[in-house]
Design an enzyme around this catalytic site. Structure first.
Site, short mmCIF file in Angstrom:
data_model
loop_
_atom_site.label_atom_id
_atom_site.label_comp_id
_atom_site.label_asym_id
_atom_site.label_seq_id
_atom_site.Cartn_x
_atom_site.Cartn_y
_atom_site.Cartn_z
N HIS A 134 -4.90 -9.19 2.98
CA HIS A 134 -6.35 -9.07 3.10
C HIS A 134 -6.83 -9.82 4.34
CE1 HIS A 134 -6.77 -8.43 -1.53
NE2 HIS A 134 -6.49 -7.32 -0.90
N TYR A 191 -10.58 -10.94 -7.60
CA TYR A 191 -9.65 -11.30 -8.67
C TYR A 191 -9.91 -12.71 -9.21
CZ TYR A 191 -7.19 -7.40 -6.46
OH TYR A 191 -6.87 -6.18 -5.92
N HIS A 229 -3.22 3.35 -6.37
CA HIS A 229 -3.73 2.09 -5.81
C HIS A 229 -3.89 1.03 -6.91
CE1 HIS A 229 -5.25 -0.06 -2.36
NE2 HIS A 229 -6.31 -0.45 -3.04
N ARG A 275 0.86 -1.18 0.00
CA ARG A 275 0.00 0.00 0.00
C ARG A 275 0.89 1.23 0.00
NH1 ARG A 275 -2.25 -3.66 3.74
NH2 ARG A 275 -4.37 -4.36 3.20
N ARG A 306 -1.25 -1.64 -6.91
CA ARG A 306 -1.47 -2.74 -5.98
C ARG A 306 -2.40 -3.78 -6.60
NH1 ARG A 306 -1.65 -4.59 -0.62
NH2 ARG A 306 -3.73 -5.05 0.20
N LYS A 359 -3.79 -3.08 7.20
CA LYS A 359 -5.19 -2.96 7.60
C LYS A 359 -5.63 -4.10 8.51
CE LYS A 359 -7.02 -0.12 3.86
NZ LYS A 359 -8.04 -0.01 2.80
#
Length: 215
Positions: free
Chosen positions: A171, A180, A145, A48, A148, A78
């Site tokens: 994630h 994806y 972004h 990120r 990424r 995150k």
């Protein structure tokens, strides 16, 4: 939720855009020299923006694997968990092009500022000069972004399973990685086609059903 205080997530608003090799070349050619390593590193590690800007040499370990790895601290991720991202040849070359600070806490990407403002300014200028967003669909412009997303998309298109992509991307939930999944279709089809190598292939010489007594 019923009172309208919680805004539901709009799935259609999510960006599934990724950078093509041609667009990558245009961006790199248009970008200032100090921005190019950051662009390449982002595409080949999926970090990120905040993770990349704050990356220090103490988080880089060249002794692990073939080209090394970087440790992303959970305080910035995150999901609040540390993750280790292996480097490939391109990511390693990007690091090798940068001056290494004597102190371990020195930032890897110097010249981009300690905040996102400096990087975003350089990025905006590169995007504008490269013209990669001209004539494109509104709402699907290339942003930082997007780099990424490009990392994750190329992993899936190269045959990486979604669990591996989830781990590399950091994630928290696999549902985020599932965006994806459609890119994996050729590899899923190839897996099914590989079953032709097993068993009998003639409908005129079909095996007996399980449990059926032999004559």
């Amino acid at each position: 939720v019923s009172g309208g205080k919680v805004k539901f997530f709009n799935v259609k608003a999510r960006r599934d855009r990724y950078v093509t090799p041609e667009e990558e070349t245009k961006l790199l050619e248009a970008a200032e020299a100090r921005l190019r390593p950051a662009i390449l590193f982002s595409i080949h590690t999926g970090l990120r923006q905040g993770e990349l800007i704050s990356l220090t040499w103490a988080q880089v370990d060249f002794k692990v694997g073939i080209y090394g790895q970087v440790k992303v601290r959970g305080t910035l991720a995150k999901d609040r968990e540390d993750r280790h991202v292996p480097l490939n040849a391109t990511a390693r070359a990007a690091l090798d092009s940068l001056p290494r600070g004597i102190r371990k806490d020195a930032r890897v990407f110097v010249g981009l500022g300690s905040n996102r403002g400096s990087l975003n300014k350089l990025w905006y200028e590169a995007v504008k000069a490269s013209k990669v967003n001209e004539g494109g669909e509104e709402g699907h412009e290339i942003t930082w972004h997007t780099l990424r997303h490009t990392y994750a998309s190329r992993l899936v298109m190269s045959g990486a399973d979604l669990a591996t992509v989830q781990r590399l991307m950091g994630h928290e939930n696999i549902s985020t990685t599932m965006r994806y999944a459609h890119l994996a279709r050729p590899h899923i089809e190839a897996a099914v086609l590989s079953l032709d190598a097993f068993g009998k292939h003639s409908v005129n010489d079909a095996p007996k059903a399980s449990g059926e007594p032999s004559p």
